[in-house]
Design a protein around this motif. Structure first.
Motif, PDB file in Angstrom:
ATOM      1  N   UNK A  10       0.813  -1.221   0.000  1.00 54.31           N
ATOM      2  CA  UNK A  10       0.000   0.000   0.000  1.00 54.31           C
ATOM      3  C   UNK A  10       0.848   1.274   0.000  1.00 54.31           C
ATOM      4  N   UNK A  11       2.149   1.148   0.206  1.00 53.48           N
ATOM      5  CA  UNK A  11       3.034   2.310   0.325  1.00 53.48           C
ATOM      6  C   UNK A  11       3.408   2.871  -1.037  1.00 53.48           C
ATOM      7  N   UNK A  12       3.798   4.147  -1.059  1.00 54.95           N
ATOM      8  CA  UNK A  12       4.267   4.747  -2.312  1.00 54.95           C
ATOM      9  C   UNK A  12       5.489   3.986  -2.832  1.00 54.95           C
ATOM     10  N   UNK A  13       5.615   3.905  -4.132  1.00 56.37           N
ATOM     11  CA  UNK A  13       6.730   3.211  -4.773  1.00 56.37           C
ATOM     12  C   UNK A  13       7.912   4.173  -4.919  1.00 56.37           C
ATOM     13  N   UNK A  14       9.143   3.649  -4.768  1.00 51.31           N
ATOM     14  CA  UNK A  14      10.326   4.521  -4.874  1.00 51.31           C
ATOM     15  C   UNK A  14      10.376   5.337  -6.160  1.00 51.31           C
ATOM     16  N   UNK A  15      10.039   4.746  -7.295  1.00 50.75           N
ATOM     17  CA  UNK A  15      10.093   5.480  -8.571  1.00 50.75           C
ATOM     18  C   UNK A  15       9.119   6.651  -8.573  1.00 50.75           C
ATOM     19  N   UNK A  16       7.937   6.471  -7.971  1.00 48.64           N
ATOM     20  CA  UNK A  16       6.957   7.555  -7.909  1.00 48.64           C
ATOM     21  C   UNK A  16       7.418   8.670  -6.975  1.00 48.64           C
ATOM     22  N   UNK A  17       7.976   8.299  -5.831  1.00 44.43           N
ATOM     23  CA  UNK A  17       8.486   9.307  -4.882  1.00 44.43           C
ATOM     24  C   UNK A  17       9.632  10.074  -5.525  1.00 44.43           C
ATOM     25  N   UNK A  18      10.490   9.366  -6.237  1.00 47.16           N
ATOM     26  CA  UNK A  18      11.614  10.023  -6.915  1.00 47.16           C
ATOM     27  C   UNK A  18      11.102  11.033  -7.940  1.00 47.16           C
ATOM     28  N   UNK A  19      10.150  10.618  -8.771  1.00 47.23           N
ATOM     29  CA  UNK A  19       9.630  11.498  -9.814  1.00 47.23           C
ATOM     30  C   UNK A  19       9.012  12.767  -9.222  1.00 47.23           C
ATOM     31  N   UNK A  20       8.167  12.618  -8.225  1.00 47.08           N
ATOM     32  CA  UNK A  20       7.510  13.798  -7.671  1.00 47.08           C
ATOM     33  C   UNK A  20       8.495  14.681  -6.915  1.00 47.08           C
ATOM     34  N   UNK A  21       9.483  14.084  -6.265  1.00 45.36           N
ATOM     35  CA  UNK A  21      10.492  14.873  -5.559  1.00 45.36           C
ATOM     36  C   UNK A  21      11.328  15.674  -6.552  1.00 45.36           C
ATOM     37  N   UNK A  22      11.724  15.049  -7.640  1.00 45.43           N
ATOM     38  CA  UNK A  22      12.488  15.771  -8.667  1.00 45.43           C
ATOM     39  C   UNK A  22      11.659  16.917  -9.251  1.00 45.43           C
ATOM     40  N   UNK A  23      10.367  16.706  -9.437  1.00 42.83           N
ATOM     41  CA  UNK A  23       9.502  17.759  -9.968  1.00 42.83           C
ATOM     42  C   UNK A  23       9.378  18.929  -8.992  1.00 42.83           C
ATOM     43  N   UNK A  24       9.149  18.628  -7.715  1.00 45.96           N
ATOM     44  CA  UNK A  24       9.046  19.685  -6.706  1.00 45.96           C
ATOM     45  C   UNK A  24      10.370  20.443  -6.629  1.00 45.96           C
ATOM     46  N   UNK A  25      11.465  19.714  -6.583  1.00 39.98           N
ATOM     47  CA  UNK A  25      12.788  20.335  -6.459  1.00 39.98           C
ATOM     48  C   UNK A  25      13.061  21.241  -7.651  1.00 39.98           C
ATOM     49  N   UNK A  26      12.779  20.756  -8.851  1.00 37.62           N
ATOM     50  CA  UNK A  26      13.019  21.554 -10.058  1.00 37.62           C
ATOM     51  C   UNK A  26      12.153  22.805 -10.093  1.00 37.62           C
ATOM     52  N   UNK A  91      15.749  28.973   8.143  1.00 35.21           N
ATOM     53  CA  UNK A  91      16.005  27.597   7.738  1.00 35.21           C
ATOM     54  C   UNK A  91      14.814  26.708   8.080  1.00 35.21           C
ATOM     55  N   UNK A  92      14.262  26.872   9.261  1.00 33.80           N
ATOM     56  CA  UNK A  92      13.102  26.087   9.687  1.00 33.80           C
ATOM     57  C   UNK A  92      11.946  26.298   8.711  1.00 33.80           C
ATOM     58  N   UNK A  93      11.682  27.543   8.347  1.00 30.14           N
ATOM     59  CA  UNK A  93      10.585  27.832   7.416  1.00 30.14           C
ATOM     60  C   UNK A  93      10.804  27.173   6.058  1.00 30.14           C
ATOM     61  N   UNK A  94      12.004  27.309   5.505  1.00 28.93           N
ATOM     62  CA  UNK A  94      12.269  26.790   4.160  1.00 28.93           C
ATOM     63  C   UNK A  94      12.302  25.264   4.136  1.00 28.93           C
ATOM     64  N   UNK A  95      12.992  24.649   5.083  1.00 21.57           N
ATOM     65  CA  UNK A  95      13.072  23.191   5.116  1.00 21.57           C
ATOM     66  C   UNK A  95      11.685  22.609   5.390  1.00 21.57           C
ATOM     67  N   UNK A  96      10.954  23.230   6.289  1.00 20.15           N
ATOM     68  CA  UNK A  96       9.599  22.777   6.592  1.00 20.15           C
ATOM     69  C   UNK A  96       8.685  22.874   5.390  1.00 20.15           C
ATOM     70  N   UNK A  97       8.799  23.942   4.638  1.00 16.77           N
ATOM     71  CA  UNK A  97       7.964  24.096   3.447  1.00 16.77           C
ATOM     72  C   UNK A  97       8.328  23.057   2.389  1.00 16.77           C
ATOM     73  N   UNK A  98       9.605  22.774   2.225  1.00 16.90           N
ATOM     74  CA  UNK A  98      10.011  21.783   1.224  1.00 16.90           C
ATOM     75  C   UNK A  98       9.488  20.396   1.590  1.00 16.90           C
ATOM     76  N   UNK A  99       9.640  19.984   2.843  1.00 12.74           N
ATOM     77  CA  UNK A  99       9.134  18.660   3.226  1.00 12.74           C
ATOM     78  C   UNK A  99       7.607  18.627   3.156  1.00 12.74           C
ATOM     79  N   UNK A 100       6.964  19.737   3.411  1.00  9.34           N
ATOM     80  CA  UNK A 100       5.507  19.814   3.298  1.00  9.34           C
ATOM     81  C   UNK A 100       5.063  19.588   1.850  1.00  9.34           C
ATOM     82  N   UNK A 101       5.762  20.182   0.899  1.00  7.43           N
ATOM     83  CA  UNK A 101       5.409  19.992  -0.513  1.00  7.43           C
ATOM     84  C   UNK A 101       5.664  18.553  -0.954  1.00  7.43           C
ATOM     85  N   UNK A 102       6.794  17.993  -0.555  1.00  8.91           N
ATOM     86  CA  UNK A 102       7.084  16.605  -0.908  1.00  8.91           C
ATOM     87  C   UNK A 102       6.070  15.683  -0.235  1.00  8.91           C
TER      88      UNK A 102
END
Length: 162
Positions: A10-26, A91-102
């Protein structure tokens, strides 16, 4: 199928997590180059952030970074130049926002209704509950700095939620 096999299925697949993380990061940090996934650097993180997903699927999404990486992420997300002085709250605001989006994107990968917690940001390494199992680990490098994104599945035990 036993409970652990069902959890993994039932968990997210690594390839899907990778794809969405790369998209958010970009979308937010492309100016410092792409996220290099698969490098799995061995490092002791200076900063960690996590969000909890609760509902039909339960888990935690975490981001771990070096101080230099966290500072670069913060400057990029807040559109600050390299001379700008940063305080821990930035730093707390930015890191928190990034993990929130991912985390929000990971939440969209799982079945059923779920809620996303507010991000928790701390100095040091992310610690997951003892009843949670790592199902995805993305070792990465960005702007020549190591980072890791992990997804842990499982509901914390009542003792771990206090």
């Amino acid at each position: 199928m036993n409970a652990e096999q069902a959890l993994v299925a039932a968990s997210p697949k690594p390839a899907d997590v990778r794809m969405l993380t790369e998209e958010v990061w970009a979308s937010f940090l492309a100016e410092h180059g792409p996220l290099q996934v698969g490098t799995d650097p061995d490092f002791a993180p200076d900063w960690s952030a996590s969000v909890t997903v609760k509902g039909e699927w339960n888990g935690v999404v975490a981001l771990e970074m070096s101080t230099t990486g966290a500072q670069q992420l913060t400057r990029s997300m807040l559109a600050l130049d390299s001379a700008a002085e940063l305080v821990d709250g930035d730093l707390v605001d930015a890191i928190g926002e990034m993990v929130n989006m991912i985390g929000g994107n990971v939440k969209s990968l799982v079945r059923g209704p779920c809620r996303l917690s507010l991000p928790l940001v701390t100095a040091g390494r992310f610690l997951h509950g003892s009843s949670q199992r790592e199902v995805v680990r993305l070792g990465c490098t960005w702007a020549r700095e190591p980072l890791a994104i992990t997804v842990h599945a499982g509901r914390p035990t009542p003792r771990e939620t206090r």
